[in-house]
Design a protein around this motif. Structure first.
Motif, short mmCIF file in Angstrom:
data_model
loop_
_atom_site.label_atom_id
_atom_site.label_comp_id
_atom_site.label_asym_id
_atom_site.label_seq_id
_atom_site.Cartn_x
_atom_site.Cartn_y
_atom_site.Cartn_z
N ALA A 68 73.18 5.81 -0.19
CA ALA A 68 73.99 6.71 -0.78
C ALA A 68 73.36 7.81 -1.69
N ARG A 201 81.82 9.11 -7.04
CA ARG A 201 81.48 9.82 -5.64
C ARG A 201 80.44 9.04 -5.06
N ALA A 205 80.79 6.93 -1.25
CA ALA A 205 79.87 7.11 -0.13
C ALA A 205 79.28 5.60 0.22
N GLU A 208 81.79 3.98 2.67
CA GLU A 208 81.67 4.58 4.08
C GLU A 208 80.60 3.94 4.67
N GLY A 213 79.56 4.13 8.26
CA GLY A 213 79.77 5.52 7.85
C GLY A 213 81.06 6.11 8.02
N SER A 215 84.48 7.43 7.35
CA SER A 215 85.64 8.04 6.26
C SER A 215 87.02 7.39 6.63
N ARG A 222 78.97 9.92 7.94
CA ARG A 222 77.58 9.74 7.49
C ARG A 222 77.01 8.48 8.35
#
Length: 366
Positions: A68, A201, A205, A208, A213, A215, A222
Motif C-alpha cells: 500500500a 487513503r 488501498a 483493495e 486489487g 475497487s 492495482r
C-alpha cells in the motif's frame, strides 16, 4: 501443563464460540460475511484506530501494508534482526532490502537510537516489532521517520492489548499490523490478522489489495493478493473479545508473579516505564540454555526459544544481510528462553516453574 493453554480457554468460552460458529454455518457467508465488518468495527474501538482491515494472516498484513505504501525493488526497509522471519520475509518478497538495526539488550526490541544511522536515500519505511508483547520506543522511532519522510509500520503480531504511553499497540504509527494465529494473545483457530490505520487513503488501498486489487467486482485498479480473513475465523475472535481484557490482566498478574519469584537471580526481558506488555511470551535469558531447557522439560515444564537464530544469520537471508552487524541480537538468540504463559495458568504452576528455573540456574528457590 501446556505452554499455551488453548484447551482450557475453549472450555471456558465453549458456548460463545460454538454459537458464533453456528451463526456463520447458518447464514453461509464464509467469505466477507457480516462477522468481518463487525470484527473490524470492534477492533477499531479496542485500538482507537479509525480503520481496521482484517486479512488472512499477520504475514499478509505486513505484505499488504508494504504494498500500500508502494515498496518496490531497490527500496530499503529498516527493521529488527530479532523476530519471526515474516517481518523480513515480506520485505524481500517485494524485492526490497531489509536493513537490520540491532536490539536493546533488556527488551529485545529494535534499538531506536540506532535507526537514524541506518537511513539512506533508498530508505522508505521502518518496521519495529513489538516483541514478546511490548512496543518498542515508538516516539523516538516516529520522530526519526518524520525527520526523513518515512512510514512506520508496527509489527504488533504479539502485542494486541499492549500500550505505549497510554496509546494502544497497533495504533502507534502510520500503520499497525497484528496476527490472530492461535497462540497469540487474541487468536483464532487458524490463520488471521488485521491492519490498522487512521489514514483513509491507505485504508482504501489496503482494502483493495486484500481482494486482488479490486475497487469493485472485476475492476482491478492495482496489483493485489487473495488476503481476506474468512468469516469463521472472525467469528472465533469475536467470541473471545468479551473476555480479552480479563485475559490480559491475568497474563500481567502471572508475569508479576514470575518476576517476584525470579527477582534479580534470573535475567528477564524488562517492560520499560510507560509501556505495558500483552505478554505473548514470558521470556528470560539464561546461560547454558540447552542444559536449563533439558532440566525444565525433564520436569514436564514446556519451554520454547523465541528465536534461536537472528534473521540475518538465516541461510535464506544471508545475501541481503552481508552488512548486518547485530551482536546484541546474536547474544540474545543464544540465551532467550520462553516460559509457559496463559491466562489459565495456575499460580501454583508459576511457582513450580519459577522455583525449577532457579534450581536449574543455580539459584536457591524462594
Amino acid at each position: 501443563m501446556e505452554f499455551t493453554d488453548l484447551r482450557t480457554q475453549y472450555l471456558q468460552l465453549k458456548d460463545e464460540i460454538n454459537e458464533r460458529i453456528q451463526r456463520v454455518l447458518d447464514h453461509g457467508q464464509y467469505i466477507m460475511g457480516p462477522e468481518v465488518e463487525e470484527l473490524e468495527s470492534r477492533l477499531c474501538a479496542l485500538t482507537g484506530a479509525a480503520h481496521c482491515i482484517t486479512v488472512a494472516s499477520g504475514t499478509e498484513a505486513l505484505l499488504i501494508a508494504l504494498m500500500a505504501i508502494g515498496i518496490r525493488p531497490g527500496d530499503e526497509v529498516i527493521t529488527t534482526p530479532f523476530s519471526f522471519v515474516a517481518t523480513a520475509e515480506v520485505i524481500v518478497l517485494l524485492g526490497a532490502k531489509p536493513v537490520f538495526v540491532d536490539i536493546e539488550p533488556d527488551t529485545c526490541n529494535i534499538s531506536a537510537a540506532g535507526i537514524a544511522k541506518a537511513v539512506t536515500s533508498r530508505t522508505r519505511a521502518i518496521i519495529p516489532v513489538s516483541l514478546y508483547g511490548q512496543p518498542a520506543d515508538m516516539d523516538q522511532i516516529n520522530a526519526v521517520a518524520a525527520e526523513y519522510g518515512l512510514v512506520v509500520i508496527e509489527d504488533g503480531a504479539q502485542s494486541m492489548g499492549a500500550s505505549y504511553k497510554g496509546r494502544s499497540s497497533c495504533n502507534l504509527s502510520t500503520i499497525g499490523c497484528t496476527s490472530f494465529f492461535p497462540s497469540k494473545p487474541l487468536g483464532c483457530y487458524g490463520d488471521g490478522g488485521a491492519i490498522f490505520t487512521s489514514d483513509p487513503r491507505l485504508a482504501a488501498a489496503m482494502r483493495e489489495i486484500r481482494v486482488h486489487g479490486q475497487s469493485r467486482r472485476y475492476v482491478h485498479t492495482r496489483v493485489g493478493v487473495g488476503g481476506r480473513m474468512d468469516t469463521l475465523q472472525c467469528a472465533v475472535v469475536l467470541a473471545k473479545l468479551p473476555r480479552f481484557e480479563w485475559e490480559l490482566e491475568q497474563r500481567r498478574r502471572l508475569a508479576e508473579r514470575y518476576a517476584v519469584i525470579l527477582g534479580d537471580r534470573v535475567e528477564t526481558v524488562r517492560v520499560r516505564p510507560g509501556r505495558s506488555s500483552a505478554f505473548a511470551q514470558y521470556t528470560v535469558m539464561v546461560d547454558d540454555r540447552d542444559r536449563v531447557r533439558k532440566y525444565l522439560t525433564d520436569l514436564g515444564i514446556p519451554v520454547a526459544v523465541h528465536y534461536p537464530v537472528p534473521i540475518p544469520q538465516q541461510p535464506a537471508y544471508a545475501a541481503v544481510s552481508l552488512d548486518a552487524h547485530c551482536p546484541v541480537a546474536s547474544r540474545a538468540a543464544e540465551r532467550v528462553l520462553s516460559l509457559p504463559m496463559s491466562p489459565y495458568l495456575e499460580e501454583s504452576s508459576v511457582a513450580f516453574i519459577g522455583d525449577s528455573l532457579l534450581a536449574a540456574t543455580g539459584g536457591p528457590p524462594i
